[in-house]
Design a protein around this motif. Structure first.
Motif, PDB file in Angstrom:
ATOM      1  N   ARG A  33       0.818  -1.213   0.000  1.00  0.00           N
ATOM      2  CA  ARG A  33       0.000   0.000   0.000  1.00  0.00           C
ATOM      3  C   ARG A  33       0.851   1.262   0.000  1.00  0.00           C
ATOM      4  N   ILE A  34       1.998   1.190   0.708  1.00  0.00           N
ATOM      5  CA  ILE A  34       2.816   2.389   0.890  1.00  0.00           C
ATOM      6  C   ILE A  34       4.207   2.276   0.269  1.00  0.00           C
ATOM      7  N   MET A  35       4.692   1.035   0.100  1.00  0.00           N
ATOM      8  CA  MET A  35       6.037   0.834  -0.435  1.00  0.00           C
ATOM      9  C   MET A  35       6.041   1.032  -1.954  1.00  0.00           C
ATOM     10  N   PRO A  36       7.204   1.309  -2.529  1.00  0.00           N
ATOM     11  CA  PRO A  36       7.288   1.410  -3.992  1.00  0.00           C
ATOM     12  C   PRO A  36       6.856   0.109  -4.646  1.00  0.00           C
ATOM     13  N   PRO A  37       6.361   0.168  -5.891  1.00  0.00           N
ATOM     14  CA  PRO A  37       5.901  -1.049  -6.582  1.00  0.00           C
ATOM     15  C   PRO A  37       7.078  -1.938  -6.943  1.00  0.00           C
ATOM     16  N   GLY A  38       6.772  -3.117  -7.445  1.00  0.00           N
ATOM     17  CA  GLY A  38       7.822  -4.031  -7.860  1.00  0.00           C
ATOM     18  C   GLY A  38       7.230  -5.354  -8.293  1.00  0.00           C
ATOM     19  N   PRO A  39       8.050  -6.262  -8.824  1.00  0.00           N
ATOM     20  CA  PRO A  39       7.558  -7.565  -9.271  1.00  0.00           C
ATOM     21  C   PRO A  39       7.055  -8.400  -8.092  1.00  0.00           C
ATOM     22  N   LEU A  40       6.091  -9.251  -8.348  1.00  0.00           N
ATOM     23  CA  LEU A  40       5.476 -10.083  -7.314  1.00  0.00           C
ATOM     24  C   LEU A  40       6.490 -11.094  -6.769  1.00  0.00           C
ATOM     25  N   PRO A  41       6.711 -11.113  -5.456  1.00  0.00           N
ATOM     26  CA  PRO A  41       7.622 -12.102  -4.869  1.00  0.00           C
ATOM     27  C   PRO A  41       6.877 -13.395  -4.541  1.00  0.00           C
ATOM     28  N   LEU A  45      11.481 -17.210  -0.992  1.00  0.00           N
ATOM     29  CA  LEU A  45      12.480 -16.899  -2.019  1.00  0.00           C
ATOM     30  C   LEU A  45      12.408 -15.454  -2.503  1.00  0.00           C
ATOM     31  N   GLY A  46      11.254 -14.807  -2.359  1.00  0.00           N
ATOM     32  CA  GLY A  46      11.123 -13.447  -2.873  1.00  0.00           C
ATOM     33  C   GLY A  46      11.239 -13.420  -4.379  1.00  0.00           C
ATOM     34  N   ASN A  47      12.133 -12.565  -4.913  1.00  0.00           N
ATOM     35  CA  ASN A  47      12.363 -12.460  -6.362  1.00  0.00           C
ATOM     36  C   ASN A  47      13.641 -13.174  -6.794  1.00  0.00           C
ATOM     37  N   VAL A  48      14.087 -14.107  -5.960  1.00  0.00           N
ATOM     38  CA  VAL A  48      15.380 -14.767  -6.203  1.00  0.00           C
ATOM     39  C   VAL A  48      15.403 -15.527  -7.520  1.00  0.00           C
ATOM     40  N   LEU A  49      14.319 -16.186  -7.875  1.00  0.00           N
ATOM     41  CA  LEU A  49      14.322 -16.990  -9.100  1.00  0.00           C
ATOM     42  C   LEU A  49      14.549 -16.125 -10.333  1.00  0.00           C
ATOM     43  N   GLN A  50      13.916 -14.938 -10.354  1.00  0.00           N
ATOM     44  CA  GLN A  50      14.136 -14.020 -11.477  1.00  0.00           C
ATOM     45  C   GLN A  50      15.570 -13.496 -11.470  1.00  0.00           C
ATOM     46  N   LEU A  51      16.071 -13.166 -10.283  1.00  0.00           N
ATOM     47  CA  LEU A  51      17.442 -12.662 -10.174  1.00  0.00           C
ATOM     48  C   LEU A  51      18.436 -13.702 -10.667  1.00  0.00           C
ATOM     49  N   TYR A  52      18.212 -14.955 -10.301  1.00  0.00           N
ATOM     50  CA  TYR A  52      19.150 -16.024 -10.657  1.00  0.00           C
ATOM     51  C   TYR A  52      19.109 -16.325 -12.160  1.00  0.00           C
ATOM     52  N   LEU A  56      21.722 -10.515 -11.731  1.00  0.00           N
ATOM     53  CA  LEU A  56      21.354  -9.436 -10.828  1.00  0.00           C
ATOM     54  C   LEU A  56      21.235  -8.092 -11.536  1.00  0.00           C
ATOM     55  N   ILE A  57      22.295  -7.659 -12.199  1.00  0.00           N
ATOM     56  CA  ILE A  57      22.294  -6.327 -12.793  1.00  0.00           C
ATOM     57  C   ILE A  57      21.326  -6.220 -13.980  1.00  0.00           C
ATOM     58  N   PRO A  58      21.323  -7.179 -14.912  1.00  0.00           N
ATOM     59  CA  PRO A  58      20.329  -7.081 -15.996  1.00  0.00           C
ATOM     60  C   PRO A  58      18.890  -7.022 -15.479  1.00  0.00           C
ATOM     61  N   TYR A  59      18.602  -7.797 -14.437  1.00  0.00           N
ATOM     62  CA  TYR A  59      17.229  -7.800 -13.903  1.00  0.00           C
ATOM     63  C   TYR A  59      16.903  -6.474 -13.220  1.00  0.00           C
ATOM     64  N   VAL A  60      17.864  -5.951 -12.446  1.00  0.00           N
ATOM     65  CA  VAL A  60      17.660  -4.663 -11.774  1.00  0.00           C
ATOM     66  C   VAL A  60      17.406  -3.559 -12.805  1.00  0.00           C
ATOM     67  N   LEU A  61      18.171  -3.562 -13.885  1.00  0.00           N
ATOM     68  CA  LEU A  61      18.000  -2.542 -14.930  1.00  0.00           C
ATOM     69  C   LEU A  61      16.668  -2.702 -15.658  1.00  0.00           C
ATOM     70  N   LYS A  62      16.278  -3.947 -15.909  1.00  0.00           N
ATOM     71  CA  LYS A  62      15.011  -4.200 -16.599  1.00  0.00           C
ATOM     72  C   LYS A  62      13.828  -3.740 -15.751  1.00  0.00           C
ATOM     73  N   MET A  63      13.881  -4.004 -14.444  1.00  0.00           N
ATOM     74  CA  MET A  63      12.785  -3.595 -13.552  1.00  0.00           C
ATOM     75  C   MET A  63      12.712  -2.066 -13.435  1.00  0.00           C
ATOM     76  N   ALA A  64      13.866  -1.391 -13.546  1.00  0.00           N
ATOM     77  CA  ALA A  64      13.867   0.070 -13.503  1.00  0.00           C
ATOM     78  C   ALA A  64      13.138   0.643 -14.718  1.00  0.00           C
ATOM     79  N   GLU A  65      13.285  -0.017 -15.861  1.00  0.00           N
ATOM     80  CA  GLU A  65      12.568   0.416 -17.062  1.00  0.00           C
ATOM     81  C   GLU A  65      11.055   0.264 -16.878  1.00  0.00           C
ATOM     82  N   ARG A 480      29.163  -9.892 -13.188  1.00  0.00           N
ATOM     83  CA  ARG A 480      28.661  -8.570 -12.786  1.00  0.00           C
ATOM     84  C   ARG A 480      27.722  -8.767 -11.605  1.00  0.00           C
ATOM     85  N   GLY A 481      28.216  -8.488 -10.417  1.00  0.00           N
ATOM     86  CA  GLY A 481      27.412  -8.621  -9.214  1.00  0.00           C
ATOM     87  C   GLY A 481      27.799  -7.538  -8.245  1.00  0.00           C
TER      88      GLY A 481
END
Length: 497
Positions: A33-41, A45-52, A56-65, A480-481
């Motif tokens: 409700r109050i936190m910034p949006p983001g992919p569903l965890p 594991l949270g978002n670990v499967l997508q990160l793996y 890490l960096i390609p996923y972080v950059l893609k989510m920023a887009e 790249r980590g």
């Protein structure tokens, strides 16, 4: 009867799992409700499967887009606000610096440092340790002309080593690590290690291997779900044993200093810390105690040897790939310094091209692309989102160093990023390899001096080449980590005189 009991147990487990899942998403929805949006965890594991799967960096950059410069990722069950781009990172590190001043959760380094020392401390302990360290390091020459002579001496050892290769290809990575470690070692423990010291060179190689593992997908997984990964087999289990010998050397050095300490004549950083320990021995709340000393010195060795040598290695590879840049550097060195005398730090003011090249090397090498995680010291509103006190926040430095609003060709090695139309050096606000604000790298001035002396001396004496065609030379990071890992290449050091 047995079948009925088994069915009951199965139903109970399914019900428990369902209840846990529902509870997780209720909690997630409440925070959302109050936190910034983001992919569903997912739970645990949270978002670990997508990160793996994506890195890490390609996923972080893609989510920023997708979500913009402020969004939330879950590293396991740990929500982390990701901050990207020059304007937003500056806002977090500088404009609202006191609000984002605490160190966040870094499981891999918390295990290294026993959750102690300058890098992981917060509050009053961090303030006292940082102030003491800044004053003490400056007293022993950091950022001052008094440290120039040890740097020149170390550069001389580098020249002699590479001259003895007689033009044969050599992998310089560990030699650069040793040279870098010797500069910080002279301040911390008052000692220099010889390039022929096999034990020390093995320790430095182990350190490089450890950082490569930390930056690999396995290392990133450990940082996200350490409570699971510490029980599972895999390459990540080698991360910590590889650094044990370095930590033992730090411990032994502290013990040796304690035995030979003369409070009236401190020899180095460790002596000064031990003297402060003695002065505050009756204070039960003091941060000046042995574990903090060991963890702080250990961290300074890692930063002083590893991060600087990574930048030097990437720098050498870029100079080989762009021989026209190297040629212009030779011309500037010959004009300002000549062939006979040693380069001095004051020469930097007369060498805008060298200064620009070193800045661009630091930018493009991007040694610590993810930066270091912070934590909020109070509830704060950022870009319309409420971030509670104690929330981990990760300002991603690579998105600053490659921000197109600050750099004309962010993905390309381009000296013009730091040169004006008249060939004079120009500053660039997006230059943040050391982070920014009160928690920026404590050794920035030392590293800047070191890079100038080392690069200028090496290029004064050598032409750097490779057996490969420069146009075909692949200098992209192998991992790249937490750190960008430079590829291994053999370099030919051809004497210029």
């Amino acid at each position: 009867m047995t079948m009925i009991n088994l069915n009951n147990v199965t139903c109970g487990l399914v019900g428990l799992a369902t209840f846990t899942l529902v509870l997780f998403y209720i909690k997630y929805a409440w925070k959302k409700r109050i936190m910034p949006p983001g992919p569903l965890p997912v739970p645990i594991l949270g978002n670990v499967l997508q990160l793996y799967s994506k890195g890490l960096i390609p996923y972080v950059l893609k989510m920023a887009e997708k979500y913009g410069p402020v969004y939330t990722l879950y590293f396991g069950s740990r929500p982390t606000v990701i901050v990207t781009g020059y304007q937003t990172v500056k806002e977090v590190l500088v404009d609202l610096g006191d609000t984002f001043l605490d160190r966040g959760t870094i499981p891999v380094f918390e295990r290294f440092y026993d959750k102690r020392g300058l890098p992981l401390s917060n509050g009053e302990s961090w303030k006292q340790l940082r102030q003491f360290s800044l004053i003490t390091l400056k007293d022993f020459g950091m950022g001052r002309k008094t440290l120039e002579e040890p740097m020149q001496e170390e550069a001389h050892h580098l020249v002699e080593y590479f001259r003895n290769t007689k033009g044969q290809p050599v992998n310089p990575s560990t030699i650069f690590s040793c040279a870098s470690s010797n500069i910080i070692s002279s301040i911390l423990v008052g000692k220099r290690y010889d390039y022929a010291d096999e034990k020390w060179m093995k320790i430095l190689q182990d350190m490089r291997d450890s950082f490569e593992l930390i930056s690999s997908p396995w290392g990133q997984l450990y940082d996200a779900i350490p409570h699971i990964l510490k029980y599972l087999p895999g390459p990540h289990r080698r991360i910590f044993p590889l650094l044990l010998n370095l930590k033992e050397i730090v411990k032994d050095s502290v013990s040796s200093h304690q035995e030979t300490l003369d409070p009236t004549c401190p020899r180095d950083y460790i002596d000064c810390f031990l003297i402060r320990m003695e002065q505050e021995t009756l204070d039960p709340k003091t941060c000046f105690e042995k574990t903090n000393l060991i963890s702080t010195v250990f961290d300074m060795f890692l930063g002083g040897a590893e991060t600087t040598s990574v930048t030097i290695n990437f720098g050498v590879l870029n100079l080989i790939k762009y021989p026209d840049v190297q040629e212009k550097l030779h011309e500037e060195i010959d004009h300002v310094i000549g062939h006979a005398r040693e380069p001095k730090v004051e020469d930097r003011n007369q060498m805008p091209y060298m200064n620009a090249v070193i800045h661009e090397i630091q930018r493009i090498s991007d040694a610590i692309p993810m930066g270091c995680i912070r934590s909020t010291t109070r509830d704060v509103n950022l870009h319309g989102y409420r971030i509670p006190k104690g929330t981990d926040v990760l300002p991603v430095l690579t998105t600053v160093l490659r921000d197109s609003s600050q750099f004309e060709t962010p993905e390309v090695f381009n000296i013009k990023h730091f040169l004006d139309e008249n060939g004079k050096f120009k500053k660039n606000n997006g230059f943040m390899p050391f982070a920014a604000g009160k928690r920026a790298c404590i050794a920035e001035s030392l590293v800047r001096m070191e890079l100038f002396i080392f690069f200028t001396t090496l290029l004064q004496k050598f032409t750097l080449k490779s057996s490969e065609d420069p146009k075909e030379l692949n200098i992209a990071p192998t991992e790249r980590g937490i750190e960008n890992i430079p590829p291994t290449h053999e370099v030919i050091f051809i004497p210029r005189q």
